[in-house]
Design an enzyme around this catalytic site. Sequence first.
Site, PDB file in Angstrom:
ATOM      1  N   GLY A 237     -51.396 -72.359  18.844  1.00  0.00           N
ATOM      2  CA  GLY A 237     -51.334 -71.038  18.244  1.00  0.00           C
ATOM      3  C   GLY A 237     -50.276 -70.825  17.182  1.00  0.00           C
ATOM      4  O   GLY A 237     -50.254 -69.774  16.542  1.00  0.00           O
ATOM      5  N   GLU A 271     -50.687 -77.612  22.651  1.00  0.00           N
ATOM      6  CA  GLU A 271     -52.033 -77.848  22.103  1.00  0.00           C
ATOM      7  C   GLU A 271     -52.141 -77.339  20.673  1.00  0.00           C
ATOM      8  O   GLU A 271     -52.956 -76.471  20.373  1.00  0.00           O
ATOM      9  CB  GLU A 271     -53.070 -77.112  22.968  1.00  0.00           C
ATOM     10  CG  GLU A 271     -53.074 -77.502  24.422  1.00  0.00           C
ATOM     11  CD  GLU A 271     -53.952 -76.569  25.268  1.00  0.00           C
ATOM     12  OE1 GLU A 271     -54.198 -75.413  24.866  1.00  0.00           O
ATOM     13  OE2 GLU A 271     -54.393 -77.005  26.336  1.00  0.00           O
ATOM     14  N   PRO A 272     -51.324 -77.858  19.767  1.00  0.00           N
ATOM     15  CA  PRO A 272     -51.402 -77.361  18.391  1.00  0.00           C
ATOM     16  C   PRO A 272     -52.658 -77.866  17.685  1.00  0.00           C
ATOM     17  O   PRO A 272     -53.082 -79.001  17.887  1.00  0.00           O
ATOM     18  CB  PRO A 272     -50.155 -77.956  17.739  1.00  0.00           C
ATOM     19  CG  PRO A 272     -49.883 -79.205  18.507  1.00  0.00           C
ATOM     20  CD  PRO A 272     -50.330 -78.930  19.914  1.00  0.00           C
ATOM     21  N   GLY A 273     -53.242 -77.022  16.893  1.00  0.00           N
ATOM     22  CA  GLY A 273     -54.386 -77.435  16.085  1.00  0.00           C
ATOM     23  C   GLY A 273     -54.078 -77.144  14.632  1.00  0.00           C
ATOM     24  O   GLY A 273     -53.746 -78.019  13.838  1.00  0.00           O
ATOM     25  N   ARG A 274     -54.110 -75.848  14.309  1.00  0.00           N
ATOM     26  CA  ARG A 274     -53.872 -75.397  12.941  1.00  0.00           C
ATOM     27  C   ARG A 274     -52.586 -75.978  12.359  1.00  0.00           C
ATOM     28  O   ARG A 274     -52.561 -76.418  11.210  1.00  0.00           O
ATOM     29  CB  ARG A 274     -53.784 -73.864  12.949  1.00  0.00           C
ATOM     30  CG  ARG A 274     -53.738 -73.242  11.568  1.00  0.00           C
ATOM     31  CD  ARG A 274     -53.362 -71.762  11.676  1.00  0.00           C
ATOM     32  NE  ARG A 274     -54.231 -71.036  12.580  1.00  0.00           N
ATOM     33  CZ  ARG A 274     -55.378 -70.466  12.238  1.00  0.00           C
ATOM     34  NH1 ARG A 274     -55.792 -70.521  10.995  1.00  0.00           N
ATOM     35  NH2 ARG A 274     -56.101 -69.825  13.128  1.00  0.00           N
ATOM     36  N   ARG A 310     -63.521 -68.900   6.787  1.00  0.00           N
ATOM     37  CA  ARG A 310     -62.360 -68.124   7.235  1.00  0.00           C
ATOM     38  C   ARG A 310     -62.142 -66.824   6.440  1.00  0.00           C
ATOM     39  O   ARG A 310     -61.889 -65.779   7.053  1.00  0.00           O
ATOM     40  CB  ARG A 310     -61.084 -68.972   7.237  1.00  0.00           C
ATOM     41  CG  ARG A 310     -61.157 -70.169   8.194  1.00  0.00           C
ATOM     42  CD  ARG A 310     -59.813 -70.861   8.381  1.00  0.00           C
ATOM     43  NE  ARG A 310     -58.887 -70.010   9.069  1.00  0.00           N
ATOM     44  CZ  ARG A 310     -57.922 -69.304   8.511  1.00  0.00           C
ATOM     45  NH1 ARG A 310     -57.700 -69.394   7.224  1.00  0.00           N
ATOM     46  NH2 ARG A 310     -57.151 -68.535   9.230  1.00  0.00           N
ATOM     47  N   CYS A 340     -76.076 -65.815  -1.085  1.00  0.00           N
ATOM     48  CA  CYS A 340     -76.588 -64.461  -1.226  1.00  0.00           C
ATOM     49  C   CYS A 340     -76.020 -63.544  -0.149  1.00  0.00           C
ATOM     50  O   CYS A 340     -76.729 -63.090   0.739  1.00  0.00           O
ATOM     51  CB  CYS A 340     -78.111 -64.519  -1.139  1.00  0.00           C
ATOM     52  SG  CYS A 340     -78.876 -62.968  -1.500  1.00  0.00           S
ATOM     53  N   GLU A 341     -74.707 -63.300  -0.216  1.00  0.00           N
ATOM     54  CA  GLU A 341     -74.010 -62.398   0.707  1.00  0.00           C
ATOM     55  C   GLU A 341     -72.794 -61.873  -0.042  1.00  0.00           C
ATOM     56  O   GLU A 341     -72.068 -62.667  -0.650  1.00  0.00           O
ATOM     57  CB  GLU A 341     -73.452 -63.150   1.930  1.00  0.00           C
ATOM     58  CG  GLU A 341     -74.439 -63.952   2.722  1.00  0.00           C
ATOM     59  CD  GLU A 341     -74.826 -63.287   4.040  1.00  0.00           C
ATOM     60  OE1 GLU A 341     -74.229 -62.248   4.385  1.00  0.00           O
ATOM     61  OE2 GLU A 341     -75.718 -63.826   4.692  1.00  0.00           O
ATOM     62  N   TYR A 369     -60.063 -75.362  10.875  1.00  0.00           N
ATOM     63  CA  TYR A 369     -61.161 -74.393  10.937  1.00  0.00           C
ATOM     64  C   TYR A 369     -61.870 -74.281   9.581  1.00  0.00           C
ATOM     65  O   TYR A 369     -62.393 -73.222   9.235  1.00  0.00           O
ATOM     66  CB  TYR A 369     -60.650 -73.011  11.390  1.00  0.00           C
ATOM     67  CG  TYR A 369     -59.853 -73.044  12.677  1.00  0.00           C
ATOM     68  CD1 TYR A 369     -60.501 -73.125  13.912  1.00  0.00           C
ATOM     69  CD2 TYR A 369     -58.452 -73.005  12.687  1.00  0.00           C
ATOM     70  CE1 TYR A 369     -59.772 -73.157  15.099  1.00  0.00           C
ATOM     71  CE2 TYR A 369     -57.719 -73.034  13.866  1.00  0.00           C
ATOM     72  CZ  TYR A 369     -58.390 -73.104  15.063  1.00  0.00           C
ATOM     73  OH  TYR A 369     -57.676 -73.127  16.236  1.00  0.00           O
TER      74      TYR A 369
HETATM   75  C1  LIG Z   1     -57.925 -72.992  19.698  1.00  0.00           C
HETATM   76  C2  LIG Z   1     -57.073 -73.439  20.801  1.00  0.00           C
HETATM   77  C3  LIG Z   1     -55.877 -74.110  20.539  1.00  0.00           C
HETATM   78  C4  LIG Z   1     -55.361 -74.367  19.148  1.00  0.00           C
HETATM   79  O1  LIG Z   1     -54.953 -73.224  18.493  1.00  0.00           O
HETATM   80  P1  LIG Z   1     -54.232 -73.331  17.053  1.00  0.00           P
HETATM   81  O2  LIG Z   1     -53.974 -71.939  16.687  1.00  0.00           O
HETATM   82  O3  LIG Z   1     -55.182 -74.001  16.130  1.00  0.00           O
HETATM   83  O4  LIG Z   1     -52.985 -74.127  17.255  1.00  0.00           O
HETATM   84  C5  LIG Z   1     -55.135 -74.536  21.630  1.00  0.00           C
HETATM   85  N1  LIG Z   1     -55.563 -74.331  22.891  1.00  0.00           N
HETATM   86  C6  LIG Z   1     -56.703 -73.694  23.181  1.00  0.00           C
HETATM   87  C7  LIG Z   1     -57.118 -73.508  24.583  1.00  0.00           C
HETATM   88  C8  LIG Z   1     -57.497 -73.224  22.148  1.00  0.00           C
HETATM   89  O5  LIG Z   1     -58.641 -72.582  22.426  1.00  0.00           O
END
Ligand SMILES: *Cc1c(COP(=O)(O)O)cnc(C)c1O
Length: 410
Positions: A237, A271-274, A310, A340-341, A369
């Site tokens: 997050g 659990e970093p993604g972004r 996004r 077309c939106e 994303y």
């Molecule tokens: C989406 C998600 C993440 C990653 O969130 P980011 O904002 O991309 O870091 C981590 N854990 C869970 C359970 C998620 O659903």
Amino acid sequence: MIKYINNELHIEKVSFSSIAEKYGTAAYVYSKNQIINNLHAYQKALKPADGLICFACKTNSNGQILKLLAKHGAGADTVSGGEIFRALRAGFDPSKIVFAGVGKTAEEIEYALKAKILMFNVESFEELEVINKIAGRLKVKAKIAFRINPNVDPDTHSYIVTGKKGTKFGIPYEEAFEAYLIASKMKNIIPVSIHTHIGSQITDVAPFKLAAKKIKKLADDIENAGIKLEYINCGGGLGIDYSGEDPAPKPKRLMDEIFSIFGKGKKFIFEPGRSIIGNAGHLLAKVIYRKISGDKNFLITDAAMNDLIRPTLYEAYHDIVPVKKTNAKKVKTDVVGPICESGDFMGKDRMLPVLDQGELLLVKCAGAYGAAMSSEYNSRPLLPEILVDGNKAALIRKRATYESLLLNEI
Ligand SMILES: *Cc1c(COP(=O)(O)O)cnc(C)c1O
């Protein structure tokens, strides 16, 4: 890792115009070293404690990117059977894979158990019962955490708030203690962790701290009841700076706060993604046409909302810059796609130089994303993905073709 060299925008040591020439536009382009640096920042910050940095695969599930992260020691945070499949294919150690999601099907649960993943982040009592039953049938024990909804409200777009009362995520805070007692008595379930994930694109540590304090209190109660929690999972997050004016905290800042709340004796999962892939990837596009409508200037590009949803979905801001630096006069511009939106835009009311037809633009920080959420809407084949490492660019996903649009049709 993008900068102008001789007025030409480069990613690492490769110019975007050379990428456009070789692979065409629109295209997603990633910096390998930015990805590795982002992961290392988390791994380094985790050093004082033990645990795992599990990349949230939903942000970008390209096999080569997953492989790169696995090779550099990351675990995987997955949210579907398909993601577990991709993570295994990319070489993630199953003992570093966690599985979250409010709607895990029986098939997905069985697949995960057979793959021997580390644990399930359980989001409901009904799910817990299904896991218990399937684990019994397979004669295995399922390790679990409950995902707790701590009822905190981070300041982010409502679609990406997940840790607030009234969202579909997790077990309500008030029911969590009871949930652990129930789980600990189940024959095929071993509670080993506690999990929370409060939302995405959060650029302030305060809501993380608030959630962690609540989870700490709960974890103490659970441990006092004789249930040992080996891992504390604080989710992902952490936001990134999309505008260049909204700096996000560094992983170390976040993790030091978490460690000060829990102490370092625990194993931690993040659990970093972004914040791993977001600023490492960009969407390269070309101006097809210009037009003026009313008092608005439009640049119509070959990238559209099906490629990057996004802005449309979350009113998300992505900085947009010309690939060739120019002294041309800046005018207020909407950057839009061919779909077309009216919601098909990359950016609105941006001060951009007047560009010519055929000139290149970069929609910045679209690594998370972006490609992962893209679709074939309007029968637009999915974009290619290119990974740059120093002065080398490698195709890691081919541009889809018209033929591939029909692949599964009967
Ligand atoms: C989406 C998600 C993440 C990653 O969130 P980011 O904002 O991309 O870091 C981590 N854990 C869970 C359970 C998620 O659903």
